[in-house]
Design a protein around this motif. Structure first.
Motif, short mmCIF file in Angstrom:
data_model
loop_
_atom_site.label_atom_id
_atom_site.label_comp_id
_atom_site.label_asym_id
_atom_site.label_seq_id
_atom_site.Cartn_x
_atom_site.Cartn_y
_atom_site.Cartn_z
N VAL A 92 30.51 36.56 50.92
CA VAL A 92 31.78 36.07 51.12
C VAL A 92 31.95 34.94 51.33
N GLY A 93 31.20 34.48 52.73
CA GLY A 93 31.16 33.45 53.41
C GLY A 93 30.71 32.17 52.64
N LEU A 94 29.50 32.62 51.72
CA LEU A 94 28.85 31.42 51.22
C LEU A 94 29.63 30.77 49.93
N SER A 95 30.34 31.79 49.52
CA SER A 95 31.26 31.50 48.16
C SER A 95 32.62 31.36 48.50
N GLY A 96 33.07 30.96 49.72
CA GLY A 96 34.26 30.34 50.09
C GLY A 96 35.25 31.11 49.44
N ALA A 97 36.30 30.29 49.30
CA ALA A 97 37.76 30.72 48.84
C ALA A 97 37.70 31.42 47.65
N SER A 98 36.69 31.06 46.64
CA SER A 98 36.69 31.70 45.32
C SER A 98 36.45 33.24 45.45
N VAL A 99 35.49 33.88 46.24
CA VAL A 99 35.46 35.34 46.38
C VAL A 99 36.72 36.04 47.07
N VAL A 100 37.27 35.28 47.95
CA VAL A 100 38.64 35.64 48.69
C VAL A 100 39.44 35.92 47.69
N ALA A 101 39.75 35.05 46.74
CA ALA A 101 40.74 34.85 45.77
C ALA A 101 40.57 36.12 44.99
N LEU A 102 38.96 36.35 44.59
CA LEU A 102 38.66 37.58 43.64
C LEU A 102 39.03 38.86 44.27
N PHE A 103 38.70 39.01 45.57
CA PHE A 103 39.29 40.35 46.21
C PHE A 103 40.55 40.23 46.17
N SER A 104 41.52 39.31 46.55
CA SER A 104 42.79 39.13 46.39
C SER A 104 43.30 39.58 45.06
N ALA A 105 42.77 39.28 44.13
CA ALA A 105 43.16 39.80 42.61
C ALA A 105 43.24 41.26 42.43
N PHE A 106 42.44 42.03 43.17
CA PHE A 106 42.66 43.44 43.08
C PHE A 106 44.09 43.91 43.26
N PRO A 107 44.84 44.89 42.64
CA PRO A 107 46.18 45.16 42.87
C PRO A 107 46.03 46.11 44.31
N GLN A 108 47.24 46.08 45.04
CA GLN A 108 47.43 46.56 46.35
C GLN A 108 47.11 48.13 46.37
N ALA A 109 47.57 48.49 45.09
CA ALA A 109 47.52 50.08 45.24
C ALA A 109 45.93 50.60 45.10
N LEU A 110 45.17 49.79 44.28
CA LEU A 110 43.82 50.20 44.32
C LEU A 110 43.25 50.11 45.82
N ILE A 111 43.35 49.02 46.49
CA ILE A 111 42.83 48.69 47.90
C ILE A 111 43.37 49.88 48.83
N ALA A 112 44.62 50.12 48.69
CA ALA A 112 44.95 51.01 49.68
C ALA A 112 44.53 52.50 49.15
N SER A 113 44.40 52.83 48.17
CA SER A 113 44.01 54.26 47.59
C SER A 113 42.30 54.45 47.96
N LEU A 114 41.74 53.12 47.52
CA LEU A 114 40.34 53.26 48.14
C LEU A 114 40.07 53.44 49.66
N ALA A 115 40.66 52.60 50.34
CA ALA A 115 40.45 52.88 51.79
C ALA A 115 41.04 54.17 52.29
N GLY A 116 41.98 54.70 51.77
CA GLY A 116 42.67 55.87 52.25
C GLY A 116 41.56 57.34 51.82
N LEU A 117 41.06 57.19 50.75
CA LEU A 117 40.13 58.20 50.19
C LEU A 117 38.78 58.14 50.82
N ALA A 118 38.27 56.77 51.19
CA ALA A 118 37.01 56.79 51.87
C ALA A 118 37.04 57.19 53.23
N LEU A 119 38.28 57.25 53.83
CA LEU A 119 38.46 57.75 55.27
C LEU A 119 39.03 59.09 55.33
#
Length: 391
Positions: A305-332
């Motif tokens: 993430v650090g080496l790729s700069g803002a591009s990787v961050v933008a890629l992460f941000s492109a995922f829908p919030q529902a996926l991120i929230a559900s993935l975190a919740g199920l993992a925990l």
């Protein structure tokens, strides 16, 4: 040593590390950008911030996890970034960096003095476990609130989790991740067509020390990071059975890392709680002694993430919030369950633990300090009162 690392590494630990980074970056990177904008940072400077933060988190995750043979996960200070998003408005970047340096020095001194370690030894495990459960319960609930807004995506992820836990428990989360990604494309929920890879370039700012900024920004940043991040982070390690990790050297290491990287935008590093729980739980690996490789995997992904700069961050941000929230919740889910079991297992401390859990889960914040601190304080006071009341 290399052979041992390769033997201990599995698909489940690597996936746990990836999920931890995915959740950590995608869930709070917008707050970091807001903090950078408040200080007047342009796009190049924002990329430098992400580069410094990714480098710091990557190196500390790898070093601590390797040395202590435990999944020691670090993170940037999300409450600290939220504080900076409002506190840095109108503050010159050089003064902001001076405040970062001041906060890092305070963190380093606390670690070297052993003060933090002494305080943590006085916190009963049921209280620490209850605080951790209170922090994580909102993520568990988010699975079902996301199910209401996006039933097809989240429903498929939930079904995959249940089937995976039944027949392939070690790989349940990676299967959930794969199903989520696979469904995002046909549903049009992820858009990466315009993204291009571009590394970030480090930009150093010479700090300038202004007393009002040190007291108004630097000191609150230190307090909020310690109370809202490091205390829950230590609680996560203890609740997951990694009490052998000495707190003071880790706090000192995060303080030193912050001190070295603040000129480039590494405003504050600390022990993680939420993302750490993903790597310290049984979903990462059935054998607790091998979960350290999840911490190393997370470090490698943070470095990318650090080496790729803002591009990787933008890629992460492109995922829908529902996926991120559900993935975190199920993992925990597993960690939430074990934390609640640890919190309520002792009848003598059960009521104090429940008070800790409820205050923390409420999200109540006073004087700029988050609910985790107040939950811990309320639980300790209750624990002391109830203990004194018993013969």
């Amino acid at each position: 040593m290399a052979r041992s690392l390769l033997a201990d590494t599995s698909l489940s630990t690597v996936s746990a590390g990836f999920v931890a980074v995915l959740v950590g970056i995608a869930s709070s990177v917008a707050i970091v950008f807001e903090a950078a904008r408040a200080a007047g940072a342009d796009e190049a400077m924002m990329a430098s911030w992400i580069g410094a933060l990714g480098l710091g988190m990557g190196l500390t995750c790898i070093a601590f996890s390797w040395y202590y043979r435990a999944p020691v996960i670090t993170a940037w200070s999300t409450p600290g970034a939220a504080l900076l998003a409002t506190g840095l408005v109108g503050v010159p970047m050089a003064e902001a960096v001076g405040a970062f340096v001041f906060s890092a020095l305070l963190t380093l001194l606390v670690g070297l003095s052993g003060t933090f370690d002494k305080v943590m030894r006085r916190i009963p495990i049921p209280i620490a476990s209850a605080m951790l459960a209170g922090i994580l319960v909102q993520f568990g609930l988010s699975v079902f609130t996301s199910l209401q807004s996006n039933p097809l995506l989240v429903g498929a992820m939930l079904l995959t989790y249940l089937l995976g836990r039944r027949w392939l428990p070690r790989y349940a989360i990676i299967l959930v991740l794969a199903v989520g990604f696979a469904l995002c494309w046909p549903l049009g929920l992820i858009h990466v067509d315009q993204l291009q890879w571009a590394p970030g370039r480090p930009i150093a700012i010479v700090p300038r020390f202004e007393l009002s900024t040190l007291l108004g920004v630097g000191l609150p940043l230190f307090i909020v990071t310690m109370t809202s991040q490091n205390i829950p982070g230590v609680a996560t390690l203890r609740a997951s059975g990694y009490g052998q990790v000495p707190v003071s050297p880790v706090i000192s290491g995060t303080g030193l890392t912050s001190l070295l990287l603040t000129p480039f935008g590494g405003f504050a590093f600390n022990l993680a709680a939420i993302t750490a729980a993903i790597c310290t739980g049984p979903e990462a690996h059935a054998d607790p002694a091998r979960r350290y490789t999840a911490g190393i995997a997370a470090g490698v992904f943070y470095l990318l993430v650090g080496l790729s700069g803002a591009s990787v961050v933008a890629l992460f941000s492109a995922f829908p919030q529902a996926l991120i929230a559900s993935l975190a919740g199920l993992a925990l889910i597993g960690t939430i369950g074990s934390s609640l079991a640890s919190a309520t297992g002792d009848a003598d401390s059960r009521e104090a633990a429940l008070i800790t859990f409820l205050i923390t889960a409420s999200g109540a914040s006073f004087f700029g300090i988050g609910a985790a601190f107040w939950g811990l304080l309320g639980g300790l006071v209750s624990y002391w009162l109830f203990r004194r009341g018993n013969p």
